[in-house]
Design a protein around this motif. Sequence first.
Motif, mmCIF file in Angstrom:
data_model
loop_
_atom_site.group_PDB
_atom_site.id
_atom_site.type_symbol
_atom_site.label_atom_id
_atom_site.label_comp_id
_atom_site.label_asym_id
_atom_site.label_seq_id
_atom_site.Cartn_x
_atom_site.Cartn_y
_atom_site.Cartn_z
ATOM 1 N N LEU A 51 0.834 -1.197 0.000
ATOM 2 C CA LEU A 51 0.000 0.000 0.000
ATOM 3 C C LEU A 51 0.873 1.255 0.000
ATOM 4 C CD1 LEU A 51 -2.653 -1.090 2.671
ATOM 5 C CD2 LEU A 51 -2.778 -1.361 0.185
ATOM 6 N N LEU A 52 0.240 2.380 -0.212
ATOM 7 C CA LEU A 52 0.944 3.666 -0.258
ATOM 8 C C LEU A 52 0.325 4.602 0.763
ATOM 9 C CD1 LEU A 52 0.756 4.079 -4.147
ATOM 10 C CD2 LEU A 52 2.635 3.055 -2.857
ATOM 11 N N ALA A 53 1.176 5.385 1.436
ATOM 12 C CA ALA A 53 0.687 6.370 2.399
ATOM 13 C C ALA A 53 1.469 7.661 2.253
ATOM 14 C CB ALA A 53 0.822 5.828 3.826
ATOM 15 N N PRO A 54 0.787 8.801 2.336
ATOM 16 C CA PRO A 54 1.494 10.083 2.240
ATOM 17 C C PRO A 54 2.330 10.347 3.478
ATOM 18 C CG PRO A 54 -0.824 10.434 2.748
ATOM 19 C CD PRO A 54 -0.670 8.976 2.485
ATOM 20 N N LEU A 86 -4.965 7.650 9.444
ATOM 21 C CA LEU A 86 -3.917 7.370 8.472
ATOM 22 C C LEU A 86 -4.591 6.889 7.193
ATOM 23 C CD1 LEU A 86 -0.990 6.893 7.538
ATOM 24 C CD2 LEU A 86 -1.102 4.642 8.639
ATOM 25 N N CYS A 87 -4.398 7.619 6.101
ATOM 26 C CA CYS A 87 -5.005 7.251 4.813
ATOM 27 C C CYS A 87 -4.000 6.483 3.974
ATOM 28 C CB CYS A 87 -5.463 8.500 4.066
ATOM 29 S SG CYS A 87 -6.783 9.417 4.902
ATOM 30 N N VAL A 88 -4.435 5.358 3.416
ATOM 31 C CA VAL A 88 -3.577 4.535 2.567
ATOM 32 C C VAL A 88 -4.307 4.238 1.260
ATOM 33 C CG1 VAL A 88 -2.343 3.492 4.508
ATOM 34 C CG2 VAL A 88 -4.413 2.385 3.632
ATOM 35 N N PHE A 89 -3.533 3.886 0.243
ATOM 36 C CA PHE A 89 -4.092 3.671 -1.095
ATOM 37 C C PHE A 89 -3.467 2.417 -1.690
ATOM 38 C CE2 PHE A 89 -4.218 8.088 0.039
ATOM 39 C CZ PHE A 89 -5.482 8.505 -0.363
ATOM 40 N N ASP A 90 -4.266 1.703 -2.502
ATOM 41 C CA ASP A 90 -3.757 0.463 -3.087
ATOM 42 C C ASP A 90 -3.305 0.625 -4.531
ATOM 43 O OD1 ASP A 90 -6.274 0.756 -4.201
ATOM 44 O OD2 ASP A 90 -6.863 -1.348 -3.932
ATOM 45 N N ALA A 91 -3.196 1.857 -5.011
ATOM 46 C CA ALA A 91 -2.683 2.107 -6.361
ATOM 47 C C ALA A 91 -2.149 3.532 -6.428
ATOM 48 C CB ALA A 91 -3.772 1.891 -7.414
ATOM 49 N N VAL A 92 -1.078 3.701 -7.183
ATOM 50 C CA VAL A 92 -0.487 5.032 -7.343
ATOM 51 C C VAL A 92 -1.507 5.980 -7.955
ATOM 52 C CG1 VAL A 92 1.318 6.348 -8.516
ATOM 53 C CG2 VAL A 92 1.853 4.114 -7.536
ATOM 54 N N GLU A 93 -2.305 5.480 -8.916
ATOM 55 C CA GLU A 93 -3.287 6.322 -9.580
ATOM 56 C C GLU A 93 -4.318 6.854 -8.584
ATOM 57 O OE1 GLU A 93 -1.358 3.571 -12.338
ATOM 58 O OE2 GLU A 93 -2.461 3.273 -10.458
ATOM 59 N N LEU A 95 -3.834 7.349 -5.314
ATOM 60 C CA LEU A 95 -3.180 8.375 -4.507
ATOM 61 C C LEU A 95 -3.124 9.691 -5.278
ATOM 62 C CD1 LEU A 95 -1.547 9.278 -2.014
ATOM 63 C CD2 LEU A 95 0.491 8.361 -3.140
ATOM 64 N N ALA A 96 -2.840 9.605 -6.596
ATOM 65 C CA ALA A 96 -2.745 10.813 -7.420
ATOM 66 C C ALA A 96 -4.089 11.513 -7.585
ATOM 67 C CB ALA A 96 -2.173 10.457 -8.791
ATOM 68 N N GLU A 97 -5.194 10.761 -7.447
ATOM 69 C CA GLU A 97 -6.525 11.350 -7.570
ATOM 70 C C GLU A 97 -7.060 11.871 -6.239
ATOM 71 O OE1 GLU A 97 -8.925 8.271 -9.141
ATOM 72 O OE2 GLU A 97 -7.902 8.193 -11.086
ATOM 73 N N SER A 98 -6.328 11.629 -5.172
ATOM 74 C CA SER A 98 -6.812 11.977 -3.841
ATOM 75 C C SER A 98 -6.417 13.391 -3.452
ATOM 76 C CB SER A 98 -6.249 10.990 -2.816
ATOM 77 O OG SER A 98 -4.867 11.264 -2.581
ATOM 78 N N ALA A 99 -6.783 13.765 -2.247
ATOM 79 C CA ALA A 99 -6.399 15.073 -1.717
ATOM 80 C C ALA A 99 -4.898 15.179 -1.476
ATOM 81 C CB ALA A 99 -7.151 15.337 -0.412
ATOM 82 N N TYR A 100 -4.194 14.032 -1.539
ATOM 83 C CA TYR A 100 -2.756 14.019 -1.282
ATOM 84 C C TYR A 100 -1.937 13.969 -2.561
ATOM 85 C CZ TYR A 100 -4.763 12.747 3.194
ATOM 86 O OH TYR A 100 -5.518 12.747 4.331
ATOM 87 N N ALA A 101 -2.549 14.287 -3.683
ATOM 88 C CA ALA A 101 -1.827 14.293 -4.964
ATOM 89 C C ALA A 101 -0.601 15.190 -4.867
ATOM 90 C CB ALA A 101 -2.749 14.780 -6.082
ATOM 91 N N GLY A 102 0.519 14.670 -5.319
ATOM 92 C CA GLY A 102 1.760 15.433 -5.302
ATOM 93 C C GLY A 102 2.551 15.298 -4.020
ATOM 94 N N ASN A 127 -8.251 4.151 0.512
ATOM 95 C CA ASN A 127 -8.764 4.827 -0.694
ATOM 96 C C ASN A 127 -9.875 5.830 -0.400
ATOM 97 O OD1 ASN A 127 -7.083 3.177 -2.327
ATOM 98 N ND2 ASN A 127 -8.643 1.559 -2.357
ATOM 99 N N PRO A 128 -9.726 6.697 0.604
ATOM 100 C CA PRO A 128 -10.836 7.600 0.926
ATOM 101 C C PRO A 128 -11.144 8.560 -0.211
ATOM 102 C CG PRO A 128 -8.819 8.297 2.043
ATOM 103 C CD PRO A 128 -8.528 6.958 1.434
#
Length: 301
Positions: A51-54, A86-93, A95-102, A127-128
């Motif tokens: 997973l990915l986390a900012p 703690l927000c986590v994402f299961d795909a880079v795409e 994460l890029a579409e979320s409020a944490y893009a960049g 994936n919030p």
Amino acid sequence: MTKPFGESEAASDDAPLTRLDALWRAARSGDEGPDDAGAGRFLDALLAEGLLAPLAAGPEEPPRSGGDAAEMAPLLIEPLDGAPTLCVFDAVERLAESAYAGSEFIAAPGRAFFAAAAQAGAQLALNPGVAATDPVFSAETVSMIAALSLAAEQEELVGADEAIEILSPAPPSEAMLAALGARLAAAAESFSGLLTGAWLVDVARGGEPGGAAASAPRRLTLTLAAAEGAEADSAAFGALARDLSRLGGVLAPDDGLDVAILQEGERALAAARAVGVGLLAPRDEGPDAPPPDDAPPPSEA
């Protein structure tokens, strides 16, 4: 779990599905409501999935992917629905579409993020706002899942269904003894008697009981003794185990260091105490404990 299998907005038909999406859908597809077995499969996959986390702030050096998220970098924990999350994402795409893009981010197995959230007393959201697979695990559920995950790792380490043998290790380096000893002494103080001992041993796996040592590979293992009544699978013991394992990896980069937390009374702990290299001096407490060197002599009646 705050929102285990509730209603959520459907993801776009054009969005590629992830492995977790498929398991999430399968768990919710039963005619009589959520499927417990399917929910278990989803959770198992979530703990193992990368997973990915900012990050809260960009580290001086880029973090390694796949390591211990709780210790490699400061994770971004922010309020969500009034609770630290703690927000986590299961795909880079995603994460890029979320409020944490960049944002700078880190990749690690889900179990590492559950451990990090448990240590922070936070809930965990997957994936919030960017996918239909978006459960939110409450802080209480996160703590329970992190403890169960740690217990499963410990059971795997000590080889419940596998022939193992606990042996004396090769003489550790002075640097390893000093570094681990100092870290354990500090931990013993903070644990207030719940950490009762530590021994370096070799663990040989495989083969027939009593004959594993001849051919089975050995792993240098630091066994920690949790006092009777202590929660060996607690987040605090888990954080200590990860810290010691990371320290051992620095001191012995070629071989690494496993860490096992065992309860007083377990046979494996008795074996470690008998053949291992002790790293933690016993705590001298009670009326029979020897006085400190600078204590005044007892008065005569």
